[in-house]
Structures are given as structure tokens and as C-alpha cells.
Design a protein around this motif. Structure first.
Motif, mmCIF file in Angstrom:
data_model
loop_
_atom_site.group_PDB
_atom_site.id
_atom_site.type_symbol
_atom_site.label_atom_id
_atom_site.label_comp_id
_atom_site.label_asym_id
_atom_site.label_seq_id
_atom_site.Cartn_x
_atom_site.Cartn_y
_atom_site.Cartn_z
ATOM 1 N N TRP A 120 0.837 -1.207 0.000
ATOM 2 C CA TRP A 120 0.000 0.000 0.000
ATOM 3 C C TRP A 120 0.866 1.249 0.000
ATOM 4 O O TRP A 120 0.546 2.227 -0.676
ATOM 5 C CB TRP A 120 -0.930 0.007 1.216
ATOM 6 C CG TRP A 120 -1.926 -1.095 1.213
ATOM 7 C CD1 TRP A 120 -2.032 -2.110 2.125
ATOM 8 C CD2 TRP A 120 -2.969 -1.320 0.260
ATOM 9 N NE1 TRP A 120 -3.070 -2.950 1.790
ATOM 10 C CE2 TRP A 120 -3.661 -2.483 0.651
ATOM 11 C CE3 TRP A 120 -3.387 -0.670 -0.892
ATOM 12 C CZ2 TRP A 120 -4.743 -2.991 -0.061
ATOM 13 C CZ3 TRP A 120 -4.464 -1.174 -1.601
ATOM 14 C CH2 TRP A 120 -5.125 -2.309 -1.181
ATOM 15 N N GLY A 121 1.958 1.228 0.729
ATOM 16 C CA GLY A 121 2.825 2.406 0.813
ATOM 17 C C GLY A 121 3.587 2.703 -0.467
ATOM 18 O O GLY A 121 4.081 3.819 -0.656
ATOM 19 N N ASP A 122 3.705 1.718 -1.348
ATOM 20 C CA ASP A 122 4.436 1.908 -2.599
ATOM 21 C C ASP A 122 3.552 2.428 -3.735
ATOM 22 O O ASP A 122 4.054 2.797 -4.789
ATOM 23 C CB ASP A 122 5.086 0.590 -3.047
ATOM 24 C CG ASP A 122 6.179 0.149 -2.091
ATOM 25 O OD1 ASP A 122 6.705 1.000 -1.355
ATOM 26 O OD2 ASP A 122 6.499 -1.056 -2.083
ATOM 27 N N ALA A 139 -8.480 -1.000 -13.276
ATOM 28 C CA ALA A 139 -7.823 -0.064 -12.368
ATOM 29 C C ALA A 139 -6.335 -0.182 -12.654
ATOM 30 O O ALA A 139 -5.749 -1.255 -12.496
ATOM 31 C CB ALA A 139 -8.128 -0.415 -10.926
ATOM 32 N N LYS A 140 -5.733 0.907 -13.134
ATOM 33 C CA LYS A 140 -4.297 0.928 -13.404
ATOM 34 C C LYS A 140 -3.594 1.474 -12.171
ATOM 35 O O LYS A 140 -3.875 2.586 -11.732
ATOM 36 C CB LYS A 140 -4.013 1.832 -14.604
ATOM 37 C CG LYS A 140 -3.369 1.151 -15.732
ATOM 38 C CD LYS A 140 -3.046 2.101 -16.847
ATOM 39 C CE LYS A 140 -2.510 1.250 -17.964
ATOM 40 N NZ LYS A 140 -2.296 1.959 -19.166
ATOM 41 N N ILE A 141 -2.688 0.680 -11.639
ATOM 42 C CA ILE A 141 -2.015 1.042 -10.393
ATOM 43 C C ILE A 141 -0.548 1.352 -10.688
ATOM 44 O O ILE A 141 0.180 0.504 -11.202
ATOM 45 C CB ILE A 141 -2.125 -0.100 -9.366
ATOM 46 C CG1 ILE A 141 -3.595 -0.404 -9.101
ATOM 47 C CG2 ILE A 141 -1.397 0.250 -8.085
ATOM 48 C CD1 ILE A 141 -3.848 -1.666 -8.344
ATOM 49 N N LEU A 142 -0.143 2.557 -10.364
ATOM 50 C CA LEU A 142 1.255 2.986 -10.513
ATOM 51 C C LEU A 142 1.906 2.849 -9.145
ATOM 52 O O LEU A 142 1.408 3.381 -8.145
ATOM 53 C CB LEU A 142 1.323 4.438 -10.996
ATOM 54 C CG LEU A 142 2.713 5.058 -11.088
ATOM 55 C CD1 LEU A 142 3.528 4.379 -12.193
ATOM 56 C CD2 LEU A 142 2.614 6.544 -11.336
ATOM 57 N N TYR A 143 3.013 2.118 -9.098
ATOM 58 C CA TYR A 143 3.695 1.921 -7.828
ATOM 59 C C TYR A 143 5.202 1.970 -8.047
ATOM 60 O O TYR A 143 5.710 1.795 -9.145
ATOM 61 C CB TYR A 143 3.284 0.604 -7.167
ATOM 62 C CG TYR A 143 3.669 -0.645 -7.932
ATOM 63 C CD1 TYR A 143 4.798 -1.379 -7.577
ATOM 64 C CD2 TYR A 143 2.909 -1.096 -9.000
ATOM 65 C CE1 TYR A 143 5.154 -2.518 -8.271
ATOM 66 C CE2 TYR A 143 3.249 -2.238 -9.693
ATOM 67 C CZ TYR A 143 4.369 -2.937 -9.323
ATOM 68 O OH TYR A 143 4.719 -4.058 -10.016
ATOM 69 N N LYS A 144 5.901 2.246 -6.958
ATOM 70 C CA LYS A 144 7.358 2.332 -7.049
ATOM 71 C C LYS A 144 7.990 1.016 -6.606
ATOM 72 O O LYS A 144 7.486 0.321 -5.730
ATOM 73 C CB LYS A 144 7.880 3.487 -6.203
ATOM 74 C CG LYS A 144 7.629 3.340 -4.725
ATOM 75 C CD LYS A 144 8.143 4.516 -3.948
ATOM 76 C CE LYS A 144 7.734 4.314 -2.493
ATOM 77 N NZ LYS A 144 8.078 5.398 -1.654
ATOM 78 N N MET A 150 6.468 1.141 -11.761
ATOM 79 C CA MET A 150 5.830 0.064 -12.518
ATOM 80 C C MET A 150 4.324 0.264 -12.459
ATOM 81 O O MET A 150 3.819 0.996 -11.617
ATOM 82 C CB MET A 150 6.171 -1.301 -11.910
ATOM 83 C CG MET A 150 7.639 -1.632 -11.821
ATOM 84 S SD MET A 150 8.331 -2.152 -13.367
ATOM 85 C CE MET A 150 7.568 -3.721 -13.568
ATOM 86 N N THR A 151 3.621 -0.413 -13.369
ATOM 87 C CA THR A 151 2.161 -0.406 -13.330
ATOM 88 C C THR A 151 1.643 -1.831 -13.428
ATOM 89 O O THR A 151 2.266 -2.686 -14.049
ATOM 90 C CB THR A 151 1.546 0.414 -14.490
ATOM 91 O OG1 THR A 151 1.939 -0.163 -15.728
ATOM 92 C CG2 THR A 151 1.945 1.864 -14.420
#
Length: 186
Positions: A120-122, A139-144, A150-151
Motif C-alpha cells: 500500500w505504501g508503494d 484499475a491501473k495502479i502505478l507503484y514504485k 511500474m504499473t
């Protein structure tokens, strides 16, 4: 004289790679267990094609492995290296493919999809895309990650109750992580 062929080298290399991946996955699983991960719910619509493909591939691997194993037993006997390899390798592939055939999990740590955890934090942002012709909403999720952003995409049915549940969960758990980082308690 013993001839070294590509297949006699390929199978042991594949077994070693499988062992490394299995070890890595088990190490991650133990780490998540230490962090008291709780499964909130599973996503029914997400990754249906991948789950079906994984199950079909598992069935094909098992059938072809049995055929190759029977042939190997006829040619070289039950206790030859080739036969033992043909027993061990399919078992390892099954261990690797079973998690790919599971549903995406929403947990207290984040989103588990295909052996990957997006914490969740990323998560940097989530874009809810309009439903397509087939009635699927993504739902496109962008995360580090440690190297770059990355997605991943998560798929829901149009007007699915799980989409609303997912939105609530994201809001709740992302806010918890932000509050912990800033030092505030809810």
C-alpha cells in the motif's frame, strides 16, 4: 562412452533455476507471515485468462510428464538420472505454477498478483479507466519499486461490488500508511 547432450545439461539447469525461484518465493512468504498479513478478499474477475491458461498448462505438463516418464522408465529403468529428473522437474513446475493459477488477493499488506506484492505504501496512484466494450473496468495502479516505477492492471466487471470494495480498501489502507509516515495515529 557417455555423450553430453544439450538436454542432459538443460534439465539440471532448469531444476536449479526452479529451486532458486521456489526458495525466493518461500522466503518472501515467511517474511509476509511475520508481518501478520491478513487476506481481506479475493478478486473474482481479475486475471481470469491467466488463471485458466495456468491450469491448462499444468494439466498439459502433468500429462506430457507422465508420457515422458513412462518412456524413460522403459528405456533406462526406474532409477536412472534421466528418470529421476523427469520426476523432479514437473513437480517443481507445478509448485511454481500453482500460485499463478490463484486469484488476486487484497491483503492488509497490499495487493498480491502473480507472486508479486504491491504494498500500500508503494502505490503512487490509481487510475480507474472507463469500462470497455466487454463490460470490464480496469484499475491501473502505478507503484514504485527499488529501481523504477511500474504499473499493474486489475480488472473488474462493470458496476461490480468488488470495485467499490476495492476503492474503499485502497482509501483506508493508503491513508493508514500516510498517517504512519507522518507520525500521526488514527
Amino acid at each position: 562412452m557417455n555423450d553430453i547432450t544439450i538436454t542432459s545439461l538443460l534439465y539440471p539447469v532448469m531444476i536449479i533455476v526452479c529451486l532458486i525461484i521456489i526458495y525466493s518465493n518461500e522466503k518472501k512468504r515467511r517474511q509476509y507471515r511475520k508481518e501478520n498479513v491478513e487476506i481481506l478478499y479475493f478478486l473474482n474477475e481479475d486475471d481470469k485468462t491467466m488463471r485458466l491458461t495456468s491450469r491448462l498448462l499444468l494439466a498439459f505438463m502433468m500429462l506430457s510428464s507422465v508420457a515422458v516418464l513412462l518412456d524413460s522408465i522403459k528405456r533406462t529403468g526406474l532409477y536412472s538420472i534421466e528418470t529421476i529428473t523427469m520426476i523432479v522437474l514437473p513437480i517443481m513446475f507445478v509448485v511454481l505454477y500453482v500460485p499463478l493459477s490463484r486469484k488476486t488477493k487484497i491483503t492488509t499488506l497490499g495487493i498480491f498478483k502473480r507472486l508479486n506484492l504491491v504494498r500500500w505504501g508503494d502505490i503512487k496512484g490509481i487510475d480507474y479507466i472507463k469500462p470497455d466494450i466487454k463490460g470490464r473496468q480496469k484499475a491501473k495502479i502505478l507503484y514504485k519499486t527499488s529501481y523504477r516505477d511500474m504499473t499493474i492492471e486489475i480488472v473488474f466487471k462493470k458496476d461490480d461490488e468488488q470495485l467499490n470494495e476495492f476503492k474503499k480498501t485502497v482509501k483506508e489502507y493508503r491513508n493508514k500508511k500516510k498517517d504512519k509516515k507522518s507520525g500521526r495515529e488514527k
